[in-house]
Design a protein around this motif. Structure first.
Motif, short mmCIF file in Angstrom:
data_model
loop_
_atom_site.label_atom_id
_atom_site.label_comp_id
_atom_site.label_asym_id
_atom_site.label_seq_id
_atom_site.Cartn_x
_atom_site.Cartn_y
_atom_site.Cartn_z
N TYR A 122 0.83 -1.19 0.00
CA TYR A 122 0.00 0.00 0.00
C TYR A 122 0.88 1.25 0.00
O TYR A 122 1.82 1.36 0.80
CB TYR A 122 -0.94 0.03 1.22
CG TYR A 122 -1.64 1.35 1.35
CD1 TYR A 122 -2.65 1.71 0.46
CD2 TYR A 122 -1.25 2.27 2.32
CE1 TYR A 122 -3.27 2.94 0.54
CE2 TYR A 122 -1.88 3.50 2.41
CZ TYR A 122 -2.88 3.83 1.52
OH TYR A 122 -3.49 5.06 1.59
N ASP A 123 0.59 2.17 -0.91
CA ASP A 123 1.29 3.45 -1.02
C ASP A 123 2.78 3.29 -1.29
O ASP A 123 3.59 4.14 -0.92
CB ASP A 123 1.05 4.30 0.24
CG ASP A 123 1.05 5.79 -0.08
OD1 ASP A 123 0.79 6.16 -1.24
OD2 ASP A 123 1.32 6.58 0.85
N ASP A 124 3.17 2.20 -1.93
CA ASP A 124 4.58 1.95 -2.25
C ASP A 124 4.69 1.25 -3.60
O ASP A 124 4.40 0.06 -3.72
CB ASP A 124 5.23 1.10 -1.17
CG ASP A 124 6.73 0.90 -1.39
OD1 ASP A 124 7.33 1.65 -2.20
OD2 ASP A 124 7.29 -0.01 -0.76
N CYS A 125 5.09 2.00 -4.62
CA CYS A 125 5.30 1.44 -5.96
C CYS A 125 6.76 1.57 -6.32
O CYS A 125 7.41 2.57 -6.00
CB CYS A 125 4.44 2.17 -6.99
SG CYS A 125 2.67 1.79 -6.83
N LEU A 126 7.29 0.56 -7.00
CA LEU A 126 8.69 0.51 -7.42
C LEU A 126 8.79 0.89 -8.88
O LEU A 126 8.03 0.39 -9.72
CB LEU A 126 9.26 -0.89 -7.18
CG LEU A 126 10.74 -1.09 -7.49
CD1 LEU A 126 11.60 -0.22 -6.57
CD2 LEU A 126 11.10 -2.56 -7.34
N VAL A 127 9.75 1.75 -9.20
CA VAL A 127 9.97 2.24 -10.56
C VAL A 127 11.16 1.52 -11.18
O VAL A 127 12.19 1.31 -10.53
CB VAL A 127 10.23 3.76 -10.53
CG1 VAL A 127 10.59 4.30 -11.91
CG2 VAL A 127 9.04 4.50 -9.94
N ASN A 128 11.03 1.14 -12.45
CA ASN A 128 12.14 0.59 -13.24
C ASN A 128 12.75 -0.65 -12.60
O ASN A 128 13.95 -0.87 -12.68
CB ASN A 128 13.19 1.67 -13.48
CG ASN A 128 14.08 1.39 -14.67
OD1 ASN A 128 13.70 0.66 -15.58
ND2 ASN A 128 15.28 1.96 -14.65
N ASN A 129 11.92 -1.43 -11.91
CA ASN A 129 12.38 -2.66 -11.25
C ASN A 129 13.54 -2.39 -10.28
O ASN A 129 14.37 -3.26 -10.03
CB ASN A 129 12.77 -3.71 -12.29
CG ASN A 129 12.49 -5.11 -11.81
OD1 ASN A 129 11.59 -5.33 -10.99
ND2 ASN A 129 13.25 -6.06 -12.31
N GLY A 130 13.62 -1.17 -9.77
CA GLY A 130 14.69 -0.79 -8.85
C GLY A 130 15.94 -0.30 -9.55
O GLY A 130 16.88 0.16 -8.91
N GLY A 131 15.98 -0.40 -10.88
CA GLY A 131 17.15 0.01 -11.65
C GLY A 131 17.31 1.52 -11.72
O GLY A 131 16.42 2.28 -11.32
N ALA A 132 18.44 1.94 -12.25
CA ALA A 132 18.79 3.36 -12.29
C ALA A 132 18.06 4.11 -13.39
O ALA A 132 17.76 3.57 -14.44
CB ALA A 132 20.30 3.52 -12.48
N LEU A 133 17.78 5.36 -13.09
CA LEU A 133 17.26 6.32 -14.05
C LEU A 133 18.39 7.33 -14.25
O LEU A 133 18.70 8.12 -13.35
CB LEU A 133 16.00 6.97 -13.50
CG LEU A 133 15.03 7.63 -14.47
CD1 LEU A 133 14.53 6.64 -15.51
CD2 LEU A 133 13.86 8.23 -13.71
N ARG A 134 19.05 7.27 -15.40
CA ARG A 134 20.21 8.11 -15.68
C ARG A 134 19.79 9.57 -15.89
O ARG A 134 18.62 9.84 -16.17
CB ARG A 134 20.95 7.60 -16.92
CG ARG A 134 21.53 6.21 -16.73
CD ARG A 134 22.31 5.74 -17.96
NE ARG A 134 21.59 5.91 -19.21
CZ ARG A 134 20.71 5.04 -19.70
NH1 ARG A 134 20.44 3.94 -19.06
NH2 ARG A 134 20.12 5.28 -20.86
N PRO A 135 20.73 10.50 -15.80
CA PRO A 135 20.40 11.92 -16.02
C PRO A 135 19.76 12.11 -17.39
O PRO A 135 20.25 11.61 -18.40
CB PRO A 135 21.76 12.62 -15.96
CG PRO A 135 22.63 11.69 -15.19
CD PRO A 135 22.15 10.31 -15.47
N GLY A 136 18.64 12.79 -17.43
CA GLY A 136 17.94 13.05 -18.67
C GLY A 136 17.06 11.90 -19.14
O GLY A 136 16.27 12.05 -20.06
N GLN A 137 17.21 10.74 -18.53
CA GLN A 137 16.42 9.57 -18.94
C GLN A 137 15.00 9.69 -18.42
O GLN A 137 14.76 10.23 -17.34
CB GLN A 137 17.05 8.28 -18.43
CG GLN A 137 16.33 7.02 -18.87
CD GLN A 137 16.96 5.76 -18.31
OE1 GLN A 137 17.85 5.79 -17.47
NE2 GLN A 137 16.46 4.63 -18.77
#
Length: 160
Positions: A122-137
């Motif tokens: 509840y109230d907790d979603c994971l983005v990109n399977n925990g992987g990195a979001l690079r600058p500008g990505q």
């Protein structure tokens, strides 16, 4: 082509602007304007304790990730649909990973790729399977529900 414009002024004095095409549901323009903060130029928060409550590392804050969200064309069944785009707009050159979003009881009538965005509790979603979001990505997905979920960054880690 008709376009809708959304502006949000967050608590951290960051003005976000998004223009979404109503015809195709695509993002045409997205920008983040930094406004002067209420702290000193030395990075302190103005209360003598020195530091930003959103600071993740020496160069990152969770505010480096911006979430844009807007209505798109509904499903053929009439269920409203929404497009979400998350962007690492940080200027420090750092990647953010293990990004968790406040998302309530998020669910969708349209399948959302669970490696892109999934609710873990509840109230907790994971983005990109925990992987990195690079600058500008950026990453994006669409979901369908009778109402739009308020989404906001809860936590993230920084790699510089």
């Amino acid at each position: 082509m008709e376009a809708s414009k959304f502006e949000v002024l967050s608590e951290s004095s960051i003005k976000q602007e998004m223009i979404i095409s109503n015809e195709k549901g695509t993002f045409n323009n997205a920008r983040k304007l930094l406004q002067s903060a209420a702290g000193d130029d030395d990075g302190s928060d103005g209360n003598g304790e020195g530091g930003d409550a959103n600071r993740i590392g020496h160069q990152c804050t969770k505010n480096d990730i911006v979430i844009y969200q807007g209505a798109t064309l509904p499903l053929p069944s009439g269920i409203p649909a929404y497009a979400v785009q998350m962007v690492n707009v940080g200027v420090s050159g750092c990647s953010l990973y293990n990004i968790h979003v406040r998302c309530g009881w998020f669910s969708s009538a349209r399948m959302v790729n669970p490696t892109v965005f999934r609710r873990v509790d509840y109230d907790d979603c994971l983005v990109n399977n925990g992987g990195a979001l690079r600058p500008g990505q950026s990453l994006s997905f669409q979901y369908a529900n009778t109402y739009q979920y308020p989404l906001s960054i809860n936590s993230a880690y920084c790699i510089c």
